[in-house]
Scaffold this active site. Structure first.
Site, PDB file in Angstrom:
ATOM      1  N   ARG A 173      -4.539   4.089  -8.522  1.00  0.00           N
ATOM      2  CA  ARG A 173      -4.974   5.416  -8.974  1.00  0.00           C
ATOM      3  C   ARG A 173      -4.281   6.517  -8.191  1.00  0.00           C
ATOM      4  O   ARG A 173      -4.824   7.597  -8.008  1.00  0.00           O
ATOM      5  CB  ARG A 173      -6.489   5.550  -8.873  1.00  0.00           C
ATOM      6  CG  ARG A 173      -7.092   5.380  -7.501  1.00  0.00           C
ATOM      7  CD  ARG A 173      -8.576   5.713  -7.542  1.00  0.00           C
ATOM      8  NE  ARG A 173      -9.237   5.396  -6.271  1.00  0.00           N
ATOM      9  CZ  ARG A 173     -10.503   5.689  -6.008  1.00  0.00           C
ATOM     10  NH1 ARG A 173     -11.229   6.309  -6.906  1.00  0.00           N
ATOM     11  NH2 ARG A 173     -11.034   5.357  -4.857  1.00  0.00           N
ATOM     12  N   ASP A 206      -9.620   2.644 -14.215  1.00  0.00           N
ATOM     13  CA  ASP A 206      -9.124   3.668 -15.136  1.00  0.00           C
ATOM     14  C   ASP A 206      -8.138   4.632 -14.492  1.00  0.00           C
ATOM     15  O   ASP A 206      -7.626   5.532 -15.150  1.00  0.00           O
ATOM     16  CB  ASP A 206     -10.288   4.452 -15.739  1.00  0.00           C
ATOM     17  CG  ASP A 206     -11.163   5.149 -14.696  1.00  0.00           C
ATOM     18  OD1 ASP A 206     -10.768   5.174 -13.506  1.00  0.00           O
ATOM     19  OD2 ASP A 206     -12.236   5.654 -15.063  1.00  0.00           O
ATOM     20  N   ASP A 342      -2.927  -3.370   2.954  1.00  0.00           N
ATOM     21  CA  ASP A 342      -2.389  -2.373   2.021  1.00  0.00           C
ATOM     22  C   ASP A 342      -2.873  -0.978   2.357  1.00  0.00           C
ATOM     23  O   ASP A 342      -2.398  -0.003   1.757  1.00  0.00           O
ATOM     24  CB  ASP A 342      -2.755  -2.736   0.577  1.00  0.00           C
ATOM     25  CG  ASP A 342      -4.259  -2.884   0.375  1.00  0.00           C
ATOM     26  OD1 ASP A 342      -4.839  -3.781   0.995  1.00  0.00           O
ATOM     27  OD2 ASP A 342      -4.842  -2.103  -0.401  1.00  0.00           O
ATOM     28  N   ASN A 343      -3.803  -0.863   3.304  1.00  0.00           N
ATOM     29  CA  ASN A 343      -4.296   0.446   3.741  1.00  0.00           C
ATOM     30  C   ASN A 343      -3.792   0.797   5.137  1.00  0.00           C
ATOM     31  O   ASN A 343      -4.404   1.616   5.824  1.00  0.00           O
ATOM     32  CB  ASN A 343      -5.828   0.471   3.730  1.00  0.00           C
ATOM     33  CG  ASN A 343      -6.402   0.328   2.336  1.00  0.00           C
ATOM     34  OD1 ASN A 343      -5.744   0.671   1.361  1.00  0.00           O
ATOM     35  ND2 ASN A 343      -7.606  -0.180   2.229  1.00  0.00           N
ATOM     36  N   ASP A 352      -5.710   6.321   3.306  1.00  0.00           N
ATOM     37  CA  ASP A 352      -6.663   5.778   2.337  1.00  0.00           C
ATOM     38  C   ASP A 352      -8.103   5.934   2.795  1.00  0.00           C
ATOM     39  O   ASP A 352      -8.771   4.966   3.170  1.00  0.00           O
ATOM     40  CB  ASP A 352      -6.348   4.310   2.034  1.00  0.00           C
ATOM     41  CG  ASP A 352      -5.090   4.148   1.207  1.00  0.00           C
ATOM     42  OD1 ASP A 352      -4.697   5.126   0.547  1.00  0.00           O
ATOM     43  OD2 ASP A 352      -4.489   3.068   1.226  1.00  0.00           O
TER      44      ASP A 352
END
Length: 601
Positions: A173, A206, A342-343, A352
């Site tokens: 996102r 989404d 990944d952060n 993040d």
């Protein structure tokens, strides 16, 4: 100071619905009627509606200087020099042989409006702060209209999540608009929209973000910078005018929430997982890790290009930056909440901001992350070890890509613990007001904080009020000789101590005053230094929730007030409402978003 000019220069901007020159969704300049923000949504920090002010409005106290939106000095080295996903259809899929996918933001159906922005960050990236007052600004910063010259993309990477390899992840996102170069100082910055729509890495999501999480990230980013901790920054917070369906605690209670987009800023958003994913896929993908490393070296660690082993030098620098970062977190009581690989930033930044939090009552096992409630892998106590694991995974990726020798990598990793310990002890010594670390004082103090259910931030801040001179024992707050009232108020919810607690605190304070006298620094000098090591104000969970609740109702005054206080976290600010330096009241303790959050928070 962050936002000071915005408060003076933009205070008289009001929402309107008059024709403005604006970019439509194709980027063409058109005349349109600008949307209006929700009723009552006027904030002095920034323009709160797309048409809050015309571009020609005079801003006498907001210095001009920097680029216009149409003339942002783009560089685009990441997309120009690294391999792209050949597929351009924005559908969820596995992406191989590439480090990014070209993807544009999905325009929201609602009418975007600007909630707030940071003039300091605008100047940092070389953008004229007055550009943030233009009606086009919330359009481009929400993804409703393209920013001229941008080359948007979503990066692909993998990661270990809660200790388990998760495979391909990527920007699910977040969409990076590109890199800009500040013409004044040559600094390089990536602008990234978080919550601007789906990407090939959105999986079942989404790609949107809600106001709740976006506001938290904006505030935390700028508060952390004011605290002096390396961090990504936030340029703007924009409401999309849309509603987004979210189940905050994944318990079947989904509801519609206001949508928002935060524009995140960092020199680079490359993560540990950027190097992990290619080597996990076999020999054919391994060269991608080297390409990513070469790009990071070229643009972010150029000082190591002339080294005999530049990749090892970069690994050492990343390890050292990360060790100092974790030491800062631990000294300030910050809990990241989701320290997956990944952060983790390759530049040693806090990145993040999801289910983060600052300690209220000192509980080493506290985690703000609902997903981590059972294992507490990322609790306050466990952060240093969790990050060490992440560094080992990064080193393994470098080894698998044949970038560093095993012996050298192992030596670098050993240095993490030593540097973390040294940096943390130096920070604790400063918070104690000592000239050097003293375990005989620091460790019992921590135990006393825990046993006394102390408020972490307030107890450390109050320690500066202890006087070292003979006769200070005349103070007896909480029944403890030598204890200042501010410290007593930070313990046991301000209630009277037990006889045992009085005795233990009396003994510790006596030893502490003796050490202060031995150091020989005058109290005013020592106390001033202590207050620069222990902030009075941090973005506590309940304060963020106050701002969120008001913002969801269209009132941004609480957000404005909170940001203003957080600009100067180490100052006393006697004019500030006491709630900004107080632990959560009982009626806030059990509310959603205060004690526990989810990864979507």
């Amino acid at each position: 100071m962050l936002g000071a000019v915005a408060r003076r220069g933009l205070a008289r901007c009001v929402a309107s619905a008059t024709p403005r020159m604006a970019l439509d969704r194709r980027g063409v300049s058109t005349t349109q009627t600008a949307p209006v923000a929700p009723a009552g949504s006027q904030s002095r920090r920034g323009n709160v509606a797309a048409a809050s002010a015309a571009a020609s409005m005079d801003f006498p106290t907001l210095p001009r200087g920097g680029a216009k939106l149409e003339a942002v000095p783009w560089a685009h080295t990441f997309v120009n020099e690294l391999p792209a996903d050949p597929e351009t259809t924005n559908v969820v899929r596995q992406v191989e042989g590439a480090l990014f996918s070209r993807v544009s933001p999905t325009p929201p159906d609602g009418a975007p409006y600007l909630i707030c922005f940071s003039p300091q960050v605008a100047r940092m990236v070389g953008l004229d702060p007055t550009e943030c007052a233009r009606p086009e600004f919330p359009l481009v910063m929400s993804g409703a209209a393209p920013l001229p010259g941008a080359a948007p993309y979503a990066a692909v990477y993998g990661g270990h999540q809660f200790g388990q390899w998760a495979g391909q992840l990527g920007d699910g996102r977040a969409i990076t608009l590109g890199e800009v170069v500040n013409a004044a100082d040559g600094s390089r910055w990536e602008l990234q929209l978080k919550g601007a729509g789906k990407t090939p890495y959105s999986r079942r999501a989404d790609g949107r973000a809600v106001l709740r999480s976006s506001l938290r990230e904006f505030v935390a980013s700028e508060a952390m910078a004011a605290l002096g901790v390396p961090t990504t920054r936030a340029l703007s917070l924009v409401g999309t005018g849309d509603s987004v369906l979210r189940d905050m605690f994944y318990n079947g209670n989904a509801k519609l929430e206001p949508g928002a987009v935060v524009c995140r800023v960092a020199p680079s958003f490359v993560r540990f997982g950027t190097f992990q994913l290619p080597v996990s896929r076999g020999a054919g993908e391994v060269p991608l890790s080297k390409m990513a490393a070469d790009w990071v070296l070229k643009y972010h660690y150029p000082q190591f290009l002339s080294e005999a082993d530049p990749y090892l030098a970069m690994l050492r620098e990343v390890t050292q930056r990360t060790a100092r970062l974790v030491a800062a977190w631990q000294s300030l009581g910050f809990v990241h909440g989701v320290l997956n690989t990944d952060n983790m930033s390759i530049l040693g930044l806090t990145i993040d901001y999801g289910p983060f939090g600052w300690l209220d009552k000192f509980d080493p096992d506290w985690t703000p992350n609902l997903t981590d409630a059972s294992g507490r892998r990322y609790s306050f106590r466990n952060q240093p070890e969790a990050v060490q694991f992440n560094l080992v995974m990064l080193a393994n990726a470098f080894l698998a890509a044949d970038l560093v020798p095993r012996e050298g990598a192992e030596k670098v990793l050993y240095e993490y613990s030593e540097l973390l310990s040294d940096t943390y002890q130096a920070r604790i010594a400063a918070k104690l007001g000592l000239t050097s670390y003293d375990a005989a004082l620091a460790e019992p103090f921590m135990r006393l904080l825990y046993d006394s259910a102390a408020d972490w931030t307030n107890a450390w801040r109050a320690l500066a009020d202890v006087r070292s001179a003979d006769g200070a024992e005349a103070e007896a707050a909480g029944g403890v000789p030598g204890m200042p009232p501010s410290l007593a108020a930070a313990l046991n919810d301000g209630e009277q101590m037990s006889e045992e607690g009085v005795a233990e605190w009396s003994q510790w304070l006596q030893a502490y005053r003796a050490r202060l006298r031995a150091d020989g620094r005058p109290d005013p000098e020592r106390q001033a230094a202590q207050r620069l090591a222990s902030p009075k104000f941090v973005p506590r969970q309940h304060l963020l929730q106050y701002a969120i609740t008001a913002a969801e109702a269209g009132d941004f005054a609480e957000l404005e007030a909170l940001l203003e206080v957080l600009e100067r976290p180490y100052d006393d600010q006697p004019e500030a409402d006491p709630k900004y330096s107080s632990p959560p009241p009982p009626d806030m303790a059990g509310k959603p978003g205060v004690c526990m959050l989810s990864c979507s928070s």
